[in-house]
Scaffold this active site. Structure first.
Site, short mmCIF file in Angstrom:
data_model
loop_
_atom_site.label_atom_id
_atom_site.label_comp_id
_atom_site.label_asym_id
_atom_site.label_seq_id
_atom_site.Cartn_x
_atom_site.Cartn_y
_atom_site.Cartn_z
N SER A 1 -14.09 119.45 -13.13
CA SER A 1 -12.65 119.17 -13.02
C SER A 1 -11.88 119.93 -14.09
CB SER A 1 -12.41 117.68 -13.20
OG SER A 1 -12.65 117.32 -14.55
N GLY A 2 -12.63 120.46 -15.08
CA GLY A 2 -11.95 121.13 -16.19
C GLY A 2 -11.77 120.20 -17.37
N GLY A 3 -12.01 118.91 -17.18
CA GLY A 3 -11.95 117.96 -18.29
C GLY A 3 -13.18 118.15 -19.17
N LYS B 1 -17.08 109.17 -26.11
CA LYS B 1 -16.22 110.35 -25.90
C LYS B 1 -16.24 111.32 -27.09
CE LYS B 1 -12.92 112.15 -23.24
NZ LYS B 1 -12.99 112.25 -21.77
N CYS C 1 -21.34 88.09 -38.35
CA CYS C 1 -20.42 87.01 -38.00
C CYS C 1 -21.12 85.96 -37.14
CB CYS C 1 -19.18 87.60 -37.32
SG CYS C 1 -17.82 86.44 -37.32
N TYR C 2 -20.83 85.90 -35.82
CA TYR C 2 -21.53 84.96 -34.94
C TYR C 2 -23.05 85.17 -35.06
CZ TYR C 2 -22.88 82.71 -30.49
OH TYR C 2 -23.46 81.93 -29.52
N GLY D 1 -19.19 87.36 -31.71
CA GLY D 1 -18.87 86.90 -30.36
C GLY D 1 -17.82 85.82 -30.41
N ASP E 1 -15.52 116.08 -20.08
CA ASP E 1 -16.79 115.47 -19.65
C ASP E 1 -17.52 116.36 -18.64
OD1 ASP E 1 -15.76 113.45 -21.15
OD2 ASP E 1 -15.26 112.15 -19.47
N SER E 2 -16.84 116.73 -17.56
CA SER E 2 -17.56 117.52 -16.55
C SER E 2 -17.88 118.91 -17.09
CB SER E 2 -16.77 117.59 -15.24
OG SER E 2 -15.57 118.28 -15.40
N SER E 3 -17.03 119.44 -17.97
CA SER E 3 -17.33 120.75 -18.57
C SER E 3 -18.60 120.68 -19.41
CB SER E 3 -16.18 121.21 -19.47
OG SER E 3 -15.00 121.32 -18.73
N GLU F 1 -18.64 96.78 -39.87
CA GLU F 1 -18.38 97.92 -38.97
C GLU F 1 -16.92 98.33 -38.93
OE1 GLU F 1 -19.07 94.86 -38.19
OE2 GLU F 1 -18.13 94.18 -36.35
N HIS G 1 -17.26 91.64 -41.24
CA HIS G 1 -17.54 92.74 -40.31
C HIS G 1 -17.69 94.07 -41.05
CE1 HIS G 1 -16.95 90.57 -36.54
NE2 HIS G 1 -16.12 89.83 -37.24
#
Ligand code: XMP
Length: 516
Positions: free
Chosen positions: A227-229, A372, A86-87, A59, A231-233, A175, A173
């Site tokens: 929408s064809g994207g 995503k 870290c923090y 942080g 996510d919605s697909s 990650e 870190h």
């Protein structure tokens, strides 16, 4: 929709680090479900959720700041393993009775780390690794029961641990990709310290969410805006697998789609997947309302409003639906609750924004726990064609934001056909999958050309290709000259009325990705 039960989970207390999402992605990649939670979550709430372990993120603050972000001190007494990064290490030191030195020796960037104890967190690691540091404060004296388990030249306690308490801290870190063996350190925390079983994957995600959607929806019906994207697909496929014909999808073609996109959506979902799909050609309606409108914000507003109008009309026409499905993703959900964030508003997908209130729907958001790239993997497992899975993101208002000034059929034709060529050429040269977005922009500027012996005053088209990880920042892509040349030649030859092609070399910031 109540949260999906993912089985064993790791909670990441989020102290506002730029890398917080990366931590959860690394944990998930290791096969354990992870979620970011606000840093001030109560110990009682943590106990109720029974996580396998806690990670305290980094942080921007110092533990001594007046307004330092401090977790509930009772978290250390829960008997749940903790890793502070870290923090997070400084918090453990500070809250359990050690001392943190302020601004002792700044360490930024790569640093050689020497490992002193390989019994758990660093099991099977080499003696030396390169780690990624980014801190000003450091542990000076350790709480009782803790000992250093790794050091660098400047930090004698670059990693600390107490086996008895199962509490560990790393000043670097693990990650980030710059830390060698970083994923193994996280895996050691998960499997050696927290005794996780692992096995969480997109396949298990699909199984769990299909059965949860079934329980939830019962005999009711779901409407899904497609929408064809990706996510919605993916939402549509997941729901179809769960509830079959109780799902109806609506695809509204606003006339501002990419070339061939509408046909592809209908073919894929109706013909291939046999999903009930209502295909609404509303292009005339949208273009009529956009006629003569030049202001970018007005254009967006009109498209958003009209979308809600068409969707509502269609929804009412096709009957009795109790649920509306949306493709909200994890980063959209989490941004509003992050430490230090100016209470960022949850991004509503413009396509369906405002609909739930108007139509009295309950919301289904089956992807709200996913990133995503995880959605892409779910999409592939559900059989979504590669062409849709890998297609670049496309803004809800479509080509209207890539047409400067008023949207006219002529500018739409130029923008759509030129964009198609840009995409095709990038696919041919193997660049398409490496960039975030690639498209053509057009407006009212004209420039002189010659065609045979004739002067020709034609459209100017700007090609925009950018690389990005999350669209928050973006860099213009240094395309090889032969690719730029081929794109330019093809656009001026194949798109009637175009005389000039330019290439956009502004990054974000200060520019945005879309021109409007
Ligand atoms: P900008 O232009 O702000 O875009 O740099 C960042 C990313 O967001 C996409 N974008 C949108 N997506 N509705 C959307 O669904 C919108 O109104 C919208 N505007 C921009 C853009 O394509 C880029 O990926």
């Amino acid at each position: 929709m109540p949260p999906i039960q993912h089985g064993e989970e790791i909670l990441i207390l989020d102290f506002g680090a730029q890398y917080a999402h990366l931590i959860s992605r690394r944990v998930r990649e290791a096969g354990v479900y992870a979620e970011l939670v606000p840093y001030n979550i109560s110990a009682a709430e943590i106990k109720r959720r029974k996580p396998a372990g806690l990670i305290l993120s980094g942080g921007p603050r110092s533990v001594y700041d007046k307004d330092a972000f401090l977790p509930d001190p009772a978290i250390y007494n829960l008997g749940i393993p903790i890793l502070g990064i870290c923090y997070g290490l400084q918090l453990i030191t500070h809250q359990l009775g050690g001392k943190v030195a302020r601004g002792a020796k700044h360490e930024y960037g790569r640093a050689p780390l020497r490992i002193d104890d390989k019994s758990d967190l660093f099991k099977r690691l080499p003696d030396h690794i390169t780690c990624w540091m980014s801190h000003a404060d450091a542990a000076e004296s350790l709480p009782s029961g803790f000992k250093p388990i790794a050091h660098t030249e400047n930090s004698p306690a670059a990693a600390i641990g107490s086996k008895a308490l199962s509490i560990y801290g790393v000043q670097f870190h693990p990650e980030v990709a710059h830390t060698e063996h970083g994923s193994e350190i996280i895996e050691n925390f998960l499997f050696q310290v927290c005794s996780c079983r692992g096995g969480w994957s997109m396949k298990t995600f699909i199984e769990t969410s299909v059965s949860e959607i079934r329980d939830k929806v019962g005999d009711e019906h779901v409407l899904c805006g497609l929408s064809g994207g990706v996510d919605s697909s993916t939402v549509a496929l997941l729901l179809h697998q769960a509830i079959g014909d109780k799902l109806t999808c609506v695809f509204i073609d606003h006339g501002l789609m990419r070339k061939g996109e509408g046909e592809q959506i209908v073919k894929t979902f109706r013909e291939h997947f046999k999903i009930q799909l209502i295909n609404v050609d509303a292009s005339e309606r949208f273009l009529r309302r956009l006629d003569g409108v030049e202001d970018p914000e007005k254009k967006r507003k009109i498209i958003g409003e009209e979308f809600v109008n068409v969707f509502t009309e269609e929804g009412l026409k096709i009957g009795d639906f109790q649920w509306l499905a949306q493709g909200t993703l994890y980063p959209d959900v989490i941004e509003s609750s992050r430490a230090g964030s100016p209470a960022a508003k949850i991004k509503t997908h413009h396509n369906v924004g405002g609909l739930p209130e108007k139509m009295n729907f309950k919301l289904l958001e089956p992807l709200r726990d996913l990133y995503k790239d995880e959605v892409r993997r779910v999409a592939k497992l559900l059989g979504l064609p590669d062409e849709i899975v890998t297609r670049h993101p496309f803004p809800g208002p479509g080509l209207a934001v890539r047409i400067i000034g008023a949207v006219t059929p002529e500018k739409l034709r130029v923008c759509r056909d030129a964009s198609w060529i840009v995409e095709e050429e990038l696919k041919k040269s193997g660049i398409y999958d490496k960039v975030w977005q690639a498209f053509a922009v057009t407006g009212d500027d004209h420039a002189t050309g010659v065609l045979g012996d004739e002067r020709n005053y034609g459209h100017l088209v700007t090609v925009r290709v950018v690389e990005s990880v999350d669209a928050m920042t973006a860099d213009w892509t240094r395309l090889p000259y032969p690719v730029i040349e081929e794109i330019s030649n093809r656009i001026t030859n194949e798109v009637p009325g175009v005389t000039w092609v330019t290439y956009a070399v502004s990054s974000k910031p200060p520019a945005t990705i879309e021109p409007q």
